[in-house]
Design an enzyme around this catalytic site. Structure first.
Site, PDB file in Angstrom:
ATOM      1  N   HIS A 115     -25.227  48.549  75.339  1.00  0.00           N
ATOM      2  CA  HIS A 115     -25.987  47.457  75.568  1.00  0.00           C
ATOM      3  C   HIS A 115     -25.291  45.887  74.795  1.00  0.00           C
ATOM      4  O   HIS A 115     -25.892  44.865  75.504  1.00  0.00           O
ATOM      5  CB  HIS A 115     -27.665  48.223  74.818  1.00  0.00           C
ATOM      6  CG  HIS A 115     -27.684  49.017  75.756  1.00  0.00           C
ATOM      7  ND1 HIS A 115     -28.693  48.307  76.749  1.00  0.00           N
ATOM      8  CD2 HIS A 115     -27.894  50.473  75.217  1.00  0.00           C
ATOM      9  CE1 HIS A 115     -28.739  49.922  77.417  1.00  0.00           C
ATOM     10  NE2 HIS A 115     -28.341  50.859  76.748  1.00  0.00           N
ATOM     11  N   TYR A 150     -14.526  39.910  76.431  1.00  0.00           N
ATOM     12  CA  TYR A 150     -14.281  41.945  77.277  1.00  0.00           C
ATOM     13  C   TYR A 150     -12.669  42.281  77.819  1.00  0.00           C
ATOM     14  O   TYR A 150     -12.098  43.757  77.820  1.00  0.00           O
ATOM     15  CB  TYR A 150     -15.043  42.391  78.267  1.00  0.00           C
ATOM     16  CG  TYR A 150     -16.407  41.694  77.059  1.00  0.00           C
ATOM     17  CD1 TYR A 150     -16.751  43.206  75.772  1.00  0.00           C
ATOM     18  CD2 TYR A 150     -17.637  41.134  76.831  1.00  0.00           C
ATOM     19  CE1 TYR A 150     -17.723  43.103  74.849  1.00  0.00           C
ATOM     20  CE2 TYR A 150     -18.515  41.078  76.072  1.00  0.00           C
ATOM     21  CZ  TYR A 150     -19.016  41.847  75.368  1.00  0.00           C
ATOM     22  OH  TYR A 150     -20.293  41.890  74.510  1.00  0.00           O
ATOM     23  N   LEU A 168     -33.394  53.034  79.322  1.00  0.00           N
ATOM     24  CA  LEU A 168     -33.173  54.554  79.708  1.00  0.00           C
ATOM     25  C   LEU A 168     -31.776  55.206  79.029  1.00  0.00           C
ATOM     26  O   LEU A 168     -30.636  54.592  79.189  1.00  0.00           O
ATOM     27  CB  LEU A 168     -33.275  54.554  80.945  1.00  0.00           C
ATOM     28  CG  LEU A 168     -34.457  54.497  81.852  1.00  0.00           C
ATOM     29  CD1 LEU A 168     -34.289  55.404  83.180  1.00  0.00           C
ATOM     30  CD2 LEU A 168     -35.581  55.297  80.889  1.00  0.00           C
ATOM     31  N   SER A 199     -25.750  53.891  75.294  1.00  0.00           N
ATOM     32  CA  SER A 199     -27.091  54.900  75.923  1.00  0.00           C
ATOM     33  C   SER A 199     -25.672  55.624  77.128  1.00  0.00           C
ATOM     34  O   SER A 199     -24.992  54.960  77.400  1.00  0.00           O
ATOM     35  CB  SER A 199     -28.099  54.345  76.144  1.00  0.00           C
ATOM     36  OG  SER A 199     -28.063  53.707  76.979  1.00  0.00           O
ATOM     37  N   LEU A 208     -23.032  44.210  71.454  1.00  0.00           N
ATOM     38  CA  LEU A 208     -21.634  43.815  70.725  1.00  0.00           C
ATOM     39  C   LEU A 208     -22.227  42.654  69.843  1.00  0.00           C
ATOM     40  O   LEU A 208     -22.382  41.098  70.860  1.00  0.00           O
ATOM     41  CB  LEU A 208     -20.834  43.515  70.781  1.00  0.00           C
ATOM     42  CG  LEU A 208     -19.750  43.424  69.939  1.00  0.00           C
ATOM     43  CD1 LEU A 208     -19.162  44.057  68.689  1.00  0.00           C
ATOM     44  CD2 LEU A 208     -17.909  42.718  70.593  1.00  0.00           C
TER      45      LEU A 208
END
Length: 206
Positions: free
Chosen positions: A119, A165, A108, A94, A121
């Site tokens: 948010h 990551y 939000l 988002s 994976l």
């Protein structure tokens, strides 16, 4: 947000062999495809997420109602990998409009923001250890480069996931201000240079 041309990067990963029209099956599903998610995918998303995270941390990044929430507000910031119609891996994001994540970022979507908050994976358990997570993340980050207002991607993760990551190009920002139950996180970021990429990659302009 303009996503004109961005769909060029969300397309079947491989095509099925050509079949003579006389014997071609009806309703044949592509062997492998990547596409944005929608609310009809929400249950499959949550089942994969719940299995992946509950056993490790005891918490899901998104509950089912939150999955539906984001797939309603910003489905273009999601990506699902399907094998013969079955969801095997996904990302949900988002937009956020601050330099660092805050608790509000968990629920939000800020349409005017230039930061994509990733948010979650997750990969289905039977498809893990096949490189699908890194491949999907790479495709997602390339897709974000086609969105002209996006300048960076951020995520928060537990420390044991930092090497994963980092291999995708993310850098550590520091400790995240957000906590969930007794879990603490590290915040990481990835630079997105949308306009430069659009000039270099003709597929974004189609």
């Amino acid at each position: 947000m303009s996503v004109v041309g961005a769909q060029a990067l969300i397309k079947p990963m491989q095509t099925s062999p050509s079949v003579s029209p006389g014997i071609q099956r009806r309703h044949t599903l592509p062997a492998s495809e990547v596409r944005p998610l929608n609310t009809q995918d929400a249950i499959s998303v949550f089942e994969i997420e719940r299995e992946a995270f509950i056993s490790v941390s005891g918490e899901c990044p998104l509950h089912l109602d939150e999955v539906r929430h984001f797939l309603t507000l910003c489905p273009e910031l999601s990506m699902g990998w399907f094998e013969e119609g079955r969801l095997v891996a996904f990302i949900i994001g988002s937009l956020w409009d601050q330099d660092r994540l805050a608790t509000e970022a968990l629920t939000l979507h800020k349409p005017r923001g230039s930061t994509v908050h990733i948010h979650v994976l997750a990969v289905h358990r039977t498809f893990r250890q096949q490189g699908k997570g890194p491949i999907l993340m790479w495709r997602y980050l390339q897709y974000l480069r086609c969105l002209p207002n996006v300048r960076r991607a951020v995520l928060m993760c537990e420390d044991f996931l930092i090497p994963f990551y980092r291999k995708s190009g993310f850098k550590v920002l520091g400790r995240c201000a957000v906590t969930v139950a007794n879990l603490t996180f590290t915040e990481m970021w990835y630079p997105i240079s949308g306009h430069a990429y659009m000039r270099r990659n003709i597929s974004c302009a189609k």
